[in-house]
Design a protein around this motif. Structure first.
Motif, PDB file in Angstrom:
ATOM      1  N   ALA A  61      -3.225   0.322   9.676  1.00  0.00           N
ATOM      2  CA  ALA A  61      -2.953  -0.559   8.530  1.00  0.00           C
ATOM      3  C   ALA A  61      -3.634  -1.914   8.714  1.00  0.00           C
ATOM      4  CB  ALA A  61      -1.451  -0.725   8.347  1.00  0.00           C
ATOM      5  N   ARG A  62      -3.688  -2.402   9.954  1.00  0.00           N
ATOM      6  CA  ARG A  62      -4.385  -3.675  10.217  1.00  0.00           C
ATOM      7  C   ARG A  62      -5.884  -3.505  10.033  1.00  0.00           C
ATOM      8  NH1 ARG A  62      -0.792  -7.332  12.266  1.00  0.00           N
ATOM      9  NH2 ARG A  62       1.066  -6.383  13.206  1.00  0.00           N
ATOM     10  N   ALA A  63      -6.417  -2.396  10.548  1.00  0.00           N
ATOM     11  CA  ALA A  63      -7.868  -2.187  10.453  1.00  0.00           C
ATOM     12  C   ALA A  63      -8.305  -1.981   9.002  1.00  0.00           C
ATOM     13  CB  ALA A  63      -8.273  -0.989  11.311  1.00  0.00           C
ATOM     14  N   TYR A  64      -7.442  -1.344   8.198  1.00  0.00           N
ATOM     15  CA  TYR A  64      -7.824  -1.009   6.820  1.00  0.00           C
ATOM     16  C   TYR A  64      -7.077  -1.849   5.783  1.00  0.00           C
ATOM     17  CZ  TYR A  64     -10.627   2.705   8.720  1.00  0.00           C
ATOM     18  OH  TYR A  64     -11.585   3.397   9.405  1.00  0.00           O
ATOM     19  N   ASP A  65      -6.332  -2.829   6.259  1.00  0.00           N
ATOM     20  CA  ASP A  65      -5.677  -3.782   5.374  1.00  0.00           C
ATOM     21  C   ASP A  65      -4.737  -3.100   4.366  1.00  0.00           C
ATOM     22  OD1 ASP A  65      -5.172  -6.418   4.642  1.00  0.00           O
ATOM     23  OD2 ASP A  65      -6.596  -6.334   2.985  1.00  0.00           O
ATOM     24  N   ILE A  66      -3.864  -2.261   4.874  1.00  0.00           N
ATOM     25  CA  ILE A  66      -2.888  -1.590   4.008  1.00  0.00           C
ATOM     26  C   ILE A  66      -1.580  -2.364   4.071  1.00  0.00           C
ATOM     27  CG2 ILE A  66      -1.818   0.609   3.363  1.00  0.00           C
ATOM     28  CD1 ILE A  66      -3.858   1.978   5.217  1.00  0.00           C
ATOM     29  N   LYS A  67      -1.322  -3.142   3.009  1.00  0.00           N
ATOM     30  CA  LYS A  67      -0.160  -4.034   2.976  1.00  0.00           C
ATOM     31  C   LYS A  67       0.686  -3.766   1.746  1.00  0.00           C
ATOM     32  CE  LYS A  67      -2.274  -8.078   5.094  1.00  0.00           C
ATOM     33  NZ  LYS A  67      -2.936  -9.306   4.673  1.00  0.00           N
ATOM     34  N   TYR A  68       1.961  -4.121   1.858  1.00  0.00           N
ATOM     35  CA  TYR A  68       2.825  -4.021   0.674  1.00  0.00           C
ATOM     36  C   TYR A  68       3.617  -5.308   0.541  1.00  0.00           C
ATOM     37  CZ  TYR A  68       6.807  -3.258   3.807  1.00  0.00           C
ATOM     38  OH  TYR A  68       7.767  -3.412   4.775  1.00  0.00           O
ATOM     39  N   GLU A  69       4.044  -5.567  -0.680  1.00  0.00           N
ATOM     40  CA  GLU A  69       4.902  -6.725  -0.914  1.00  0.00           C
ATOM     41  C   GLU A  69       6.338  -6.282  -0.737  1.00  0.00           C
ATOM     42  OE1 GLU A  69       3.933  -9.078  -4.383  1.00  0.00           O
ATOM     43  OE2 GLU A  69       6.053  -9.648  -4.594  1.00  0.00           O
ATOM     44  N   ALA A  70       7.012  -6.848   0.232  1.00  0.00           N
ATOM     45  CA  ALA A  70       8.398  -6.478   0.519  1.00  0.00           C
ATOM     46  C   ALA A  70       9.308  -7.063  -0.555  1.00  0.00           C
ATOM     47  CB  ALA A  70       8.788  -6.967   1.899  1.00  0.00           C
ATOM     48  N   GLU A  71      10.566  -6.665  -0.545  1.00  0.00           N
ATOM     49  CA  GLU A  71      11.501  -7.125  -1.579  1.00  0.00           C
ATOM     50  C   GLU A  71      11.619  -8.640  -1.597  1.00  0.00           C
ATOM     51  OE1 GLU A  71      14.897  -4.889  -2.834  1.00  0.00           O
ATOM     52  OE2 GLU A  71      14.472  -3.299  -1.376  1.00  0.00           O
ATOM     53  N   GLY A  72      11.480  -9.247  -0.426  1.00  0.00           N
ATOM     54  CA  GLY A  72      11.566 -10.695  -0.360  1.00  0.00           C
ATOM     55  C   GLY A  72      10.288 -11.397  -0.799  1.00  0.00           C
ATOM     56  N   GLY A  73       9.241 -10.645  -1.101  1.00  0.00           N
ATOM     57  CA  GLY A  73       8.010 -11.259  -1.585  1.00  0.00           C
ATOM     58  C   GLY A  73       6.936 -11.398  -0.521  1.00  0.00           C
ATOM     59  N   GLU A  74       7.289 -11.202   0.740  1.00  0.00           N
ATOM     60  CA  GLU A  74       6.264 -11.357   1.777  1.00  0.00           C
ATOM     61  C   GLU A  74       5.420 -10.076   1.906  1.00  0.00           C
ATOM     62  OE1 GLU A  74       9.395 -10.971   2.126  1.00  0.00           O
ATOM     63  OE2 GLU A  74       9.951  -9.855   3.936  1.00  0.00           O
ATOM     64  N   HIS A  75       4.199 -10.236   2.409  1.00  0.00           N
ATOM     65  CA  HIS A  75       3.289  -9.097   2.537  1.00  0.00           C
ATOM     66  C   HIS A  75       3.298  -8.577   3.970  1.00  0.00           C
ATOM     67  CE1 HIS A  75       1.401  -9.273  -1.488  1.00  0.00           C
ATOM     68  NE2 HIS A  75       1.947 -10.470  -1.441  1.00  0.00           N
TER      69      HIS A  75
ATOM     70  N   THR B 226     -10.299   7.679   8.081  1.00  0.00           N
ATOM     71  CA  THR B 226     -11.281   6.677   7.659  1.00  0.00           C
ATOM     72  C   THR B 226     -11.755   6.902   6.222  1.00  0.00           C
ATOM     73  OG1 THR B 226     -13.167   7.909   8.548  1.00  0.00           O
ATOM     74  CG2 THR B 226     -12.026   6.430  10.058  1.00  0.00           C
ATOM     75  N   ALA B 227     -11.475   8.102   5.676  1.00  0.00           N
ATOM     76  CA  ALA B 227     -11.768   8.341   4.257  1.00  0.00           C
ATOM     77  C   ALA B 227     -10.606   7.859   3.399  1.00  0.00           C
ATOM     78  CB  ALA B 227     -12.000   9.834   4.012  1.00  0.00           C
ATOM     79  N   MET B 228      -9.391   8.053   3.879  1.00  0.00           N
ATOM     80  CA  MET B 228      -8.205   7.786   3.062  1.00  0.00           C
ATOM     81  C   MET B 228      -7.737   6.335   3.091  1.00  0.00           C
ATOM     82  SD  MET B 228      -5.733  11.018   3.908  1.00  0.00           S
ATOM     83  CE  MET B 228      -6.013  12.653   3.205  1.00  0.00           C
ATOM     84  N   TYR B 229      -7.819   5.701   4.253  1.00  0.00           N
ATOM     85  CA  TYR B 229      -7.087   4.448   4.387  1.00  0.00           C
ATOM     86  C   TYR B 229      -7.666   3.288   3.587  1.00  0.00           C
ATOM     87  CZ  TYR B 229      -4.375   7.075   7.836  1.00  0.00           C
ATOM     88  OH  TYR B 229      -3.581   8.021   8.461  1.00  0.00           O
ATOM     89  N   PRO B 230      -8.995   3.246   3.371  1.00  0.00           N
ATOM     90  CA  PRO B 230      -9.488   2.201   2.450  1.00  0.00           C
ATOM     91  C   PRO B 230      -8.861   2.367   1.058  1.00  0.00           C
ATOM     92  CG  PRO B 230     -11.312   3.173   3.666  1.00  0.00           C
ATOM     93  CD  PRO B 230     -10.103   4.012   3.966  1.00  0.00           C
ATOM     94  N   ILE B 231      -8.590   3.603   0.663  1.00  0.00           N
ATOM     95  CA  ILE B 231      -7.993   3.867  -0.654  1.00  0.00           C
ATOM     96  C   ILE B 231      -6.484   3.609  -0.617  1.00  0.00           C
ATOM     97  CG2 ILE B 231      -7.706   5.613  -2.460  1.00  0.00           C
ATOM     98  CD1 ILE B 231     -10.618   4.687  -1.976  1.00  0.00           C
ATOM     99  N   PHE B 232      -5.850   3.940   0.486  1.00  0.00           N
ATOM    100  CA  PHE B 232      -4.419   3.632   0.615  1.00  0.00           C
ATOM    101  C   PHE B 232      -4.192   2.127   0.398  1.00  0.00           C
ATOM    102  CE2 PHE B 232      -2.668   7.354   3.402  1.00  0.00           C
ATOM    103  CZ  PHE B 232      -3.150   8.262   2.477  1.00  0.00           C
TER     104      PHE B 232
END
Lengths: 478, 478
Positions: free
Chosen positions: A243-257, A120-126
């Protein structure tokens, strides 16, 4: 430096007769910690204990560097609102946290908790650090103090309210990437346990015992001499839960998150607790050479007329050992040799070298292994390879004994009647929670889970007698 | 990995124009920390920052080992009653502490504070550890997280509420023993500062600014480019003050019981803050080779047709450097060389090696120093001594520049009129508190104290014009 520093009094408890009291005594008598700190669950690391613990840390750091993990250090204090984001996680930890409510003479607007673990300390920053697939995998770890207000009986290194904690956190683009990480973690666990001379089994914990918020949890358990198991490492597959709770997302090669998939790998000072418990004997602690702050102690046997040359020769031996990279020390204190033997045996020094006037005359030294107390007289010339060989052999034997103790501690049972949990019991299990819980209740044991690397099994569930394709493992645990 | 990780945008602030904003920007842009943690005064150590900080720790640990200090680790939480034992100490710290008041869902019977420093955690235990003169001197240290709820503006590494803290604590049989310890500490401070390339002055702080509970306090101050000083280390003589409060006594050889004399030596992540502030430039951070996580980066200059052999040669160079014990890295990312130069300059890598097709043909490599950006073309054969020499030279030059900046920042004043505090002002002082306070008020500066190693002085007090045998030093401070 507890009151019994000189170590002349034998241990008051025998390991084979009262393991619990022996353990509680030996951790202090071997000068690994001092339990007199005036707050329950908080011990003091003495210099010898801390050097031993940080030697374990060094092995872990080397593994982390070689597997491409970066070492970070996050704040200890977590704001309450960040902590409250993942529902299962809150449920699992909220009864165990310490709360900082005041600072600088005022009540805080937002209460802060002491990390029980750092999701809970790290994931908001991730969620700020991970933006694109190029940022993945993200592999980080830290070695820090962590806090859990555990109400069970505290025990040095094994159950402390402030504990020395290793936690690795990784983010991956997909489930398979996270699974590969878990394979890597398991290999690290195996290499580390081998360096510590610890046999262990990896279980997939039952669903009701997984880490709060995890998709599944693996745990490495070792068996202590009193027949109870000790969890020494855990590896968790989080999938996208955090990742859902802390909104950790990346943009994939195809552009989707997409949400990342995460894993964690946790260990603690329990590794040292296991080393003490598994390898120690009635003479004290036995440290594997890999982590012993002093690997070889040189004790001169002194007689009045030959004092100086013997000390000089012992000193020369200690220096030669140091030059070859060994952690060696000369003990030239003015006490009798027997007291020195006792002192260093208690503290677990793997190898002792004795040298007296007669040895010098005959061109020999005497090597004594801590674990078996086996003595060998070897020529002074060319002794270095013998020292190395004996340390290597001792390390291998320690691992072999622990693995063999673990193996012989696993026992198949085919009924719950007349059984009691001593060591690890293995029983056919249909996989249903209700049958698992019944096993736990009737055996007075905890269901450790099913072996992660399991052999094919076909039998019947020890409770409902339906066909079972796996085996539950149960034990009393620490 | 902050949002500007690729480092292609120049720093938005210039060191010479706006030191403050430059500092605040560069610590993040150089990837030393992330300031986005959602609690004021708590920053995140990134991997690069933590490697740099722990490299400083390693230098300190080596000094501690060589001077016979043992490393311990005491609990973070101090019970309120232990904290309340030394009156001056409470006064000094009670407005700055974080309080744990709840745990496991309940209010605690005894409130616990997060250590602002560890006297009150350690000394009740020292009273158990010290019994006889044979236990002295007791020389211990720890490197831990500590907490002070400071209400002043926070600043990365310089003023944080959770900070990375080094604290050595020693006990001696008499005042002279403690004084000798202080001499040892000053030598350690000098060697460490030299490794970090930091000029510093040691002051005896005025009585009104000594450590709460101390008999006297020494402090090492360095001068930052904006003319303000930064305290980077403190050494305190406690005499028997804490020993009386915590009942730390020993049995002397004659059999009588006496209180020990104590000293402490404290440093923190401010050492890194000083390195950043003193050595950095408009291109980013400049790290002394002694603490740079990467000391040499090898950048291949690639053209399409010669790609493979150049990368192979650059890789060979990086490996050779590593074999000689240097922390070297090959940067073979697929971006243009200029972007790589920028990236590593920002992060402070001391030496860059460029190698392209023409260099290979001519049998040369190009070395570029981070601090001066000076280039040297040297033969590939026998380049290793040149690399070492350039790193050594850079280290020496960094120290020399910092020492010279400090020297030229000290200025004598003979009146308080028309003066403003820029750098360190030196003024005759009769030694009376009232005159000292008046200097502080009229100059808008802090009285740092008198030089610990002072030259004989005779002049007049800048306030009362009485004869003065010493000089007060004043500066605006961090």
């Amino acid at each position: 430096m507890p009151a019994d520093e000189e170590g002349q009094t034998p241990l008051g408890h025998r390991k084979s007769e009262d393991f619990n009291e022996w353990y509680n005594e030996v951790v202090e008598r071997a000068d690994l910690c001092d339990k007199r700190y005036p707050v329950k669950g908080l011990n003091i690391w003495t210099a010898h204990g801390w050097r031993t613990m940080t030697a374990i840390d060094s092995i872990i750091r080397k593994e982390m560097a070689e597997s491409g993990h970066g070492e970070v250090c996050f704040p200890l204090l977590v704001p309450e609102d960040q902590f409250r984001k993942e529902e299962q996680h809150i449920k699992g930890f909220s009864d165990e946290v310490y709360w900082v409510t005041r600072a600088g003479g005022n009540d805080l607007d937002v209460r802060l908790l002491l990390r029980p673990t750092s999701e809970t300390a790290m994931y908001p920053i991730f969620s700020l650090w991970v933006r694109s697939h190029a940022d993945l995998p993200l592999k980080l770890f830290q070695i820090v103090n962590a806090f859990r207000f555990d109400t069970k009986q505290t025990r040095a290194f094994i159950r402390m309210r402030e504990f020395h904690f290793f936690e690795a956190h990784t983010c991956h683009s997909d489930f398979e990437g996270a699974e590969r990480q878990i394979q890597e973690d398991l290999h690290i666990m195996a290499r580390l346990a081998s360096r510590l001379g610890l046999g262990f089994l990896v279980f997939k914990r039952p669903d009701w015992d997984k880490f709060p918020g995890a998709f599944y949890s693996l745990a490495a358990d070792t068996l202590l001499p009193d027949g109870r198991t000790l969890q020494i490492g855990t590896i968790h597959q989080y999938r996208e839960n955090f990742a859902r709770a802390y909104d950790i997302k990346y943009e994939a090669e195809g552009g989707e998150h997409r949400h990342v998939h995460q894993t964690t790998y946790g260990m603690s000072e329990r590794l040292l607790g296991a080393v003490v418990a598994v390898h120690g004997d009635d003479g004290g602690v036995v440290l594997p050479p890999s982590i012993a702050p002093i690997q070889v102690v040189v004790v001169p046997i002194l007689a009045k007329e030959t004092r100086e040359p013997v000390i000089a020769e012992a000193d020369a031996i200690a220096r030669e050992l140091q030059k070859t990279g060994l952690r060696a020390r000369l003990d030239n204190r003015d006490i009798r040799p027997g007291a020195k033997y006792y002192y260093w045996e208690l503290r677990g020094v793997p190898l002792r070298i004795e040298i007296g006037p007669r040895d010098i005359k005959e061109g020999n030294v005497v090597l004594v292994r801590r674990d078996t107390r086996q003595k060998a007289t070897v020529p002074r010339v060319g002794m270095m390879p013998e020292v190395r060989r004996m340390l290597d052999l001792m390390a291998m034997d320690m691992t072999a004994r622990s693995v063999s103790m673990l193996k012989s501690g696993v026992r198949d049972i085919f009924s719950l009647d007349d059984e009691h949990a001593d060591g690890i019991l293995r029983a056919g299990w249909c996989g249903q929670d209700s049958c698992g819980h019944e096993m736990e209740d009737r055996l007075g044991a905890k269901l450790l889970g099913t072996l992660y690397e399991k052999a094919p099994y076909s039998g019947r569930c020890v409770v409902c007698e339906r066909e079972a394709s796996e085996q539950a493992h149960l034990a009393r645990t620490y």
